[in-house]
Motif scaffolding. Sequence first.
Motif: not given
Length: 369
Positions: A230-231, A233-236, A243-245, A290-291
């Motif tokens: 998972e990524r 930005d939702g692209g995974g 994000e927090d999902q 995540e940065s």
Amino acid sequence: MRLITLDRCQTGMKLGKPIYNENEKVLLAKGTELTDSLIKRLMLLNIYTVYIDDELSEGIEIVESIPKEIHLEAVSVITECLDTIAGPNLDASNIQGMIKTERAIRSFKKIFKDILSYLTENRTALNLLATTKAHSNHVYTHSLNVAIYSCQLAIENGLPLKKIEDIGMGAMLHDVGKMFISPEVLNKAGALTKDEYEYVKSHSELGFDLLRKIHEIPLTVAHCALQHHERVDGGGYPRGLREDQIHSYAKILSVADVFDAVTSHRVYRRALLPHKGIELLYSGNGTQFESKQIQLFKDCIAIYPEGLTVKLNNGTTGIVSKYNFNAVGRPIIRMIKDEEGNEIKPFEIDLSSVENLTLEIIEADELLF
């Protein structure tokens, strides 16, 4: 000793470190003198880089991030455990299978505690390129490497012991679903078709479905298998979480997973050097990863490992002789060539010292020598 690509090796060069076969047994011992036939044999085994000893690199030692005895035991445990957990005879109603699974989990926990103890007591930048191996089932070695990287990153996050142990187990088991994927597809040398790619992607859910049914394994560990692709930005995949999902463990694991994947040799591509692996992670800073995790990871990795040949911004060339844990991007360099490329009497400079702050590594490769 120094790192060099196999295609630049010459007859008479001596190995600075042993080369191991796919069963972790010594294939060629330290000090072995290379011949044309040996070089060709190593190429057939998909070995691309080796460490050699010579006068210019004399005294440069390559420090193992994990002692060889722990590494050997860990690979053995992971191999046996993955085979047991994903074995065809495992079933909730199969008492013998459940006993084997419990034993496998205990073995996992023991070996991870050994790794965690070593990393905690020996604070140094991680370098997992120090061992040269013939190509083998990369699921096992990849699982171990990701566990080591994830453990170190969890330590840098300041997490408590119990959470670090869960992340370690999640890392060791994150690719267990690949045990159900055809080796022909998993190790395909060429590009995957669309259908093959979707088939390989299914390993995340296959691993989750298996692990969540084993009561000795925490559900958070099963979610590591499910969410490590998972990524932010939702692209995974597999669920396109954002994000927090995404579970915090999976955010740590995803960084370690990608870094090891791109810095390890595969039959379908050559490995990137660590600094290039870090650059790739930064290309996904805040979008894929995540940065905070990328920055923490960068600070605990040997970006320029010992034995690597580098070029500085003043045109000179040297070999990394030692890295600085508090400044991993500014190691100690043994200078060997001047601005014109002429060999010079070797001397060492510390890029982290005040007088050398204007110097920067602009190029790093096994081919520079």
